[in-house]
Design a protein around this motif. Sequence first.
Motif, PDB file in Angstrom:
ATOM      1  N   ALA A 107       0.832  -1.207   0.000  1.00  0.00           N
ATOM      2  CA  ALA A 107       0.000   0.000   0.000  1.00  0.00           C
ATOM      3  C   ALA A 107       0.868   1.258   0.000  1.00  0.00           C
ATOM      4  O   ALA A 107       1.898   1.323   0.686  1.00  0.00           O
ATOM      5  N   PHE A 108       0.417   2.265  -0.764  1.00  0.00           N
ATOM      6  CA  PHE A 108       1.087   3.562  -0.814  1.00  0.00           C
ATOM      7  C   PHE A 108       0.046   4.670  -0.883  1.00  0.00           C
ATOM      8  O   PHE A 108      -1.129   4.424  -1.175  1.00  0.00           O
ATOM      9  N   GLN A 109       0.494   5.887  -0.634  1.00  0.00           N
ATOM     10  CA  GLN A 109      -0.327   7.069  -0.822  1.00  0.00           C
ATOM     11  C   GLN A 109       0.211   7.779  -2.060  1.00  0.00           C
ATOM     12  O   GLN A 109       1.330   8.320  -2.045  1.00  0.00           O
ATOM     13  N   ILE A 110      -0.532   7.751  -3.156  1.00  0.00           N
ATOM     14  CA  ILE A 110      -0.092   8.318  -4.425  1.00  0.00           C
ATOM     15  C   ILE A 110      -1.140   9.324  -4.893  1.00  0.00           C
ATOM     16  O   ILE A 110      -2.322   8.987  -5.002  1.00  0.00           O
ATOM     17  N   ASP A 111      -0.695  10.550  -5.142  1.00  0.00           N
ATOM     18  CA  ASP A 111      -1.616  11.625  -5.562  1.00  0.00           C
ATOM     19  C   ASP A 111      -2.775  11.762  -4.587  1.00  0.00           C
ATOM     20  O   ASP A 111      -3.929  11.967  -4.987  1.00  0.00           O
ATOM     21  N   GLY A 112      -2.462  11.626  -3.303  1.00  0.00           N
ATOM     22  CA  GLY A 112      -3.469  11.821  -2.270  1.00  0.00           C
ATOM     23  C   GLY A 112      -4.428  10.671  -2.065  1.00  0.00           C
ATOM     24  O   GLY A 112      -5.369  10.778  -1.275  1.00  0.00           O
ATOM     25  N   LYS A 113      -4.216   9.548  -2.756  1.00  0.00           N
ATOM     26  CA  LYS A 113      -5.124   8.409  -2.634  1.00  0.00           C
ATOM     27  C   LYS A 113      -4.339   7.147  -2.281  1.00  0.00           C
ATOM     28  O   LYS A 113      -3.184   6.993  -2.669  1.00  0.00           O
ATOM     29  N   ARG A 114      -4.999   6.258  -1.580  1.00  0.00           N
ATOM     30  CA  ARG A 114      -4.388   4.974  -1.254  1.00  0.00           C
ATOM     31  C   ARG A 114      -4.370   4.097  -2.505  1.00  0.00           C
ATOM     32  O   ARG A 114      -5.403   3.899  -3.152  1.00  0.00           O
ATOM     33  N   ARG A 115      -3.194   3.597  -2.849  1.00  0.00           N
ATOM     34  CA  ARG A 115      -3.036   2.743  -4.019  1.00  0.00           C
ATOM     35  C   ARG A 115      -2.273   1.486  -3.631  1.00  0.00           C
ATOM     36  O   ARG A 115      -1.374   1.527  -2.802  1.00  0.00           O
ATOM     37  N   MET A 116      -2.645   0.366  -4.261  1.00  0.00           N
ATOM     38  CA  MET A 116      -1.933  -0.886  -4.062  1.00  0.00           C
ATOM     39  C   MET A 116      -1.031  -1.132  -5.265  1.00  0.00           C
ATOM     40  O   MET A 116      -1.455  -0.977  -6.413  1.00  0.00           O
ATOM     41  N   VAL A 117       0.219  -1.501  -4.990  1.00  0.00           N
ATOM     42  CA  VAL A 117       1.189  -1.781  -6.051  1.00  0.00           C
ATOM     43  C   VAL A 117       1.608  -3.240  -5.937  1.00  0.00           C
ATOM     44  O   VAL A 117       2.021  -3.694  -4.863  1.00  0.00           O
TER      45      VAL A 117
END
Length: 202
Positions: A107-117
């Motif tokens: 999990a990361f915070q990308i462009d203000g949103k939680r994203r799974m990579v």
Amino acid sequence: MGAPMLFGPDFLVPIVAEYIESYPQAEVDLSLTDAFVDLASEGIDVVVRIADLPDSNLQSKRLGALRRVVFGAPSYFARNGRPEHPAELRQHACIVRTIGNRPGQWAFQIDGKRRMVGVRGSFRSNAMAAIYSAVRSGLGLGYSPLWEIRHLVDAGQVEIVLQEFEPKPVPIHALWQESTRPPAKVRAFVDLLAMRLRLDDL
């Protein structure tokens, strides 16, 4: 009382020792497990949990929040460079924990949103101890709560990357069974926990 397996020995036992010194008649039975046990059926007065809390009939006190980080050994970075964005992890060897709801998804915070990579690598394990050893050996990058690897960071054995993309910290709470007024022993221990736990750097 109950606590997570790795968190209890280093963070709670010293506080338990102080509690018993202040209350010599007290007895503490510490159960360490990463499972979410039922307090009533297990006879537990207070438990420390590291997670977002679902709705329940338990009382809680927030003790802080804990970071999750990507980290690697200097030897790995010397050979492969450092990722500057989570999307670049697809080109890196990542060490995946094979248990959990979404293995290989970080999990990361990308462009203000939680994203799974999605990540992958040539080495996987169900045990965090093996993952930490593999990262120290330069096999790839790891993903972990910072508090579990703080000693490795402080010793220079691993370095943290992608700090600006870290997901929101995971809250840590003390929980006890609902009542209009918690027992004095629970109240005293929770108050001591709140005073002594220093989680801002973790």
